[in-house]
Design an enzyme around this catalytic site. Structure first.
Site, PDB file in Angstrom:
ATOM      1  N   GLY A  73       0.818  -1.214   0.000  1.00 36.47           N
ATOM      2  CA  GLY A  73       0.000   0.000   0.000  1.00 36.47           C
ATOM      3  C   GLY A  73       0.851   1.263   0.000  1.00 36.47           C
ATOM      4  O   GLY A  73       0.408   2.312  -0.489  1.00 36.47           O
ATOM      5  N   GLU A  89       2.794  -8.073  -1.550  1.00 32.41           N
ATOM      6  CA  GLU A  89       1.540  -8.682  -1.084  1.00 32.41           C
ATOM      7  C   GLU A  89       1.462 -10.177  -1.364  1.00 32.41           C
ATOM      8  O   GLU A  89       0.879 -10.945  -0.599  1.00 32.41           O
ATOM      9  CB  GLU A  89       0.339  -7.983  -1.737  1.00 32.41           C
ATOM     10  CG  GLU A  89       0.032  -6.592  -1.189  1.00 32.41           C
ATOM     11  CD  GLU A  89       0.820  -5.484  -1.852  1.00 32.41           C
ATOM     12  OE1 GLU A  89       1.841  -5.772  -2.524  1.00 32.41           O
ATOM     13  OE2 GLU A  89       0.419  -4.312  -1.717  1.00 32.41           O
TER      14      GLU A  89
END
Ligand code: 3H9
Length: 692
Positions: free
Chosen positions: A101, A124
């Site tokens: 993010g 991720e």
């Protein structure tokens, strides 16, 4: 102080994120950034904004601890939309790591500036996820499909300069980042540079079959994992769909992965790796011993591998063996290993020279008198170990830690050979020691607390996942594996064949099945152990002598060209009908009527027997927490990360189901082997898991 603050320097608004330790995007941070953007837009004096972080790093991603809890607005995709839609230029100022993010925030800015030591990445996938705030849509647009595939599917970060070469970063900052970012923002305003939105760029494939080809290229390495293939699907959407639709597609996939068992398991693994280093009941602040020089006894495969671990971390090593020829052979292997890594581009010639120079061979115990830690990796025999420890006790300076790399011998007994049992501990490395990440540290009854704390810190320093366990035969890893080996042996007698057992375990996600693994390790190793412990075995275990029969024929596995399987000169395995006949005949001789054994039964018996043993290990306090057992299996035995380790996996199956299966197998195999551990029984009856 709130996690995000807004301030101004002239016409530049500064959104400052301060959420230690890694500036993760918790709800407060997301809300704070959104507010900061609104404030900057509303303030007529502000003409551009930078987003800057405190502490060691830029934003390292979403707050992983929030996953699994009810989502709290604003969600990250909305925050990044708000940043990209700002009519005033937004600049990300990156130091440390911009990950997940964090990089998605940076990519939604109109420009990016980074210090030379910064790294950017979308990791991720390692959590069983994909970037869920535009990473799969923006990275292929700004850096191309190939780079996006490589970065998102590997999850590995890249350094700032490479990111600049790829167009991900616009400028490398000289000196103070804040000053450089403010100056950059002022320049953007002064030069009236148009706002550049990554979403408006176009992502194109390099070839019509690029996605299929890429999926094929990772099929073997990523076997069993869902996320890498879902990442490819999302990147494909960046090429085939308009931006907003691609974002929707990405979000759908992200949500389904986040809720799936694999991601839950992989998130557990992430925290497990960090948790196990902390020994319950020992303060983080306990002063540890300074380890400046390490002695290693035994220049064989194990000792050489351990020496490499320390040299890789820049710690000088004294490598001792009995004869010059052993030293020469050991150093030759180390040199060859480094040369292979260099050939693959892992290290440079200078790195190799530096590491080799750190390893000083010696034939004399006298050269160990100034070492701070000594690890012996000599022959696995109590008498030999005791002799070595008595010598170490005589020569090593006071306060030196004396460690044994034994894989099953009693550390307390070894410690009796010294006058300093408080300084004696086990440090069990796994072969190949320079590759395998597990370090099973074994505390003795008298081991001092600061010695325990030191070996954990040292383990982390040399890149291992250190786990603290107690003394018992085989410690955590080999003790549990021993139960699986025995159970698989029973399965062979009852009707299974090595190929079937191996396939079931391989399909579950282990790198190989038990028989392929034994053939690789050398069957003589297990045979020797079996002979040493023969008198302690049950009648059924003694009679289950398939291994003896195979070894008696000189079939020791890969190294002799045959074992449970046959091998060609490239060590490719094929099933051997001779061995299959041998097993069938063995059952006949033992009066066992062979039956069809389902894959499910094999899986349950191979895994549940280990889980039950794991529960006993917890009861006995050999491992302090289920997470310690999981880490041992994840990092030492190739337990698939997407199942989270044996104890985490047990919870996903449900302890009640496992308990009932144990009772069923008790009736088939016997209570001697299948009696539920009281802890497992209690948790199952209370409807609980090891973790809940
Ligand atoms: C994501 O971003 C999803 C988005 O695409 C979409 C959302 C919609 N959250 O590793 P360390 C803790 S997914 C919560 O020892 P280092 C960690 O547990 C995320 N906690 O430090 C530890 O706690 P403790 C994608 C986190 O200097 C402490 O911080 N990002 C997080 O060796 C220190 O960590 C990632 O996967 C987090 N995101 O390494 C990056 N990160 O002290 C994950 C860390 O209680 N993080 N913690 O044990 C890392 O790779 C490393 O932590 C990093 C620092 C390289 C940043």
């Amino acid at each position: 102080m709130s996690e995000v603050q807004f301030s101004k320097e002239g016409n530049v608004g500064i959104i400052f994120v301060n959420n230690p330790p890694v500036n993760a995007l918790s709800q407060a941070v997301r809300a704070g950034i959104e507010d900061g953007v609104k404030q900057g837009i509303a303030d007529k004096d502000v003409e551009a904004m930078i987003i800057l972080c405190g502490g060691n790093t830029f934003i390292a991603g979403a707050d992983i601890r929030e996953f699994g809890k009810p989502p709290m607005p604003p969600n990250l995709p909305d925050v990044v939309y708000a940043m990209e839609d700002s009519p005033k230029p937004m600049i990300a100022a990156i130091h440390g790591n911009a990950l997940g993010g964090g990089l998605e925030i940076a990519l939604s800015c109109h420009f990016r500036i980074a210090v030379p030591t910064a790294k950017v990445g979308l990791p991720e996938v390692k959590l069983g996820l994909l970037p869920g705030a535009g990473g799969t849509q923006r990275l292929p647009r700004i850096a191309g499909v190939k780079v996006a595939l490589d970065m998102i599917v590997s999850g590995d970060p890249i350094p700032a300069q490479k990111a600049k070469d790829l167009g991900i970063i616009d400028e490398i900052a000289d000196g103070d980042l804040k000053a450089a970012a403010v100056a950059f923002a002022k320049r953007v305003v002064a030069e009236k540079r148009p706002i550049r939105k990554v979403r408006e760029m176009v992502a194109k494939v390099d070839s019509p079959t690029q996605f299929e080809d890429f999926a094929k290229s990772i099929a073997r390495k990523q076997r069993g994992f869902h996320a890498p293939f879902k990442c490819i699907e999302a990147i494909r959407a960046a090429v085939e769909l308009p931006f907003d639709e691609g974002m929707k597609r990405e979000r759908e996939i992200f949500t389904s992965l986040r809720e799936g068992t694999q991601s839950k398991a992989q998130r557990h693994v992430f925290f497990a790796e960090r948790e196990v280093v902390k020994i319950p009941g020992l303060s983080d602040k306990l002063p540890i011993r300074d380890i400046k020089i390490v002695g290693i006894l035994g220049a064989g495969t194990m000792g050489g591998g351990i020496a490499m671990c320390f040299a890789n971390a820049g710690i000088p090593v004294r490598l001792l063996d009995m004869k010059q020829e052993f030293i020469d052979r050991g150093l030759g292997v180390i040199q060859k290993n480094y040369a292979n890594t260099m050939a693959r581009g892992g290290i440079t010639q200078a790195d190799m020279d530096q590491r080799m120079a750190l390893i000083k061979p010696t034939l004399s115990y006298d050269d160990l008198k100034d070492v701070d830690l000594v690890i012996e990796a000599v022959f696995e025999d109590m008498a030999v170990k005791k002799e070595v420890f008595a010598k170490l006790d005589a020569v090593c300076k006071p306060g030196a830690i004396l460690a044994s790399n034994t894989s099953y011998l009693n550390i307390d007994e070894i410690a009796t050979a010294t006058k300093r049992p408080q300084d004696v501990i086990g440090m069990h490395f796994f072969s190949p020691a320079n590759v395998m990440r597990l370090l099973e540290n074994v505390r003795g009854a008298k081991t001092a607390d600061d010695v325990k704390a030191t070996v954990m810190k040292v383990g982390k320093k040399i890149g291992k996942v250190p786990v603290m366990v107690g003394v018992c035969d085989g410690f955590v890893g080999n003790r549990m594996l021993g139960k699986r080996t025995r159970e698989c042996g029973f399965l062979l007698e009852e009707g299974a064949l090595p190929t079937q057992v191996d396939k079931v375990i391989f399909d579950f996600g282990f790198p190989m099945g038990p028989y392929a693994m034994s053939d690789m390790a050398g069957l003589d190793v297990g045979w020797r152990n079996r002979k040493a412990k023969f008198n302690e075995l049950t009648k059924r275990e003694q009679d289950n002598n398939i291994l003896d029969k195979i070894c008696e024929m000189g079939r020791y596995g890969q190294k002799t060209g045959s074992g449970f399987y046959k091998y060609d000169e490239k060590r490719n395995a094929t099933p051997d009908p001779f061995i299959e006949e041998l097993i069938i005949k063995h059952s006949q001789e033992r009066g066992i009527t062979r039956r069809v054994i389902t894959d499910q039964e094999i899986l349950e018996r191979a895994l549940y027997i280990m889980i039950n043993e794991g529960a006993k290990i917890l009861e006995e306090g050999i491992a302090a927490r289920p997470v310690d057992i999981d880490a041992v299996y994840l990092y030492g035995y190739g337990f698939p990360a997407y199942h989270g380790g044996p104890m985490f996996y047990a919870d996903t199956v449900g302890l009640k189901n496992i308990y009932e299966a144990i009772l069923k197998y008790r009736d088939i195999v016997g209570a001697e082997y299948w009696t539920p551990s009281p802890l497992l029984e209690k948790l199952a009856k209370e409807g609980k898991g090891f973790y809940s």
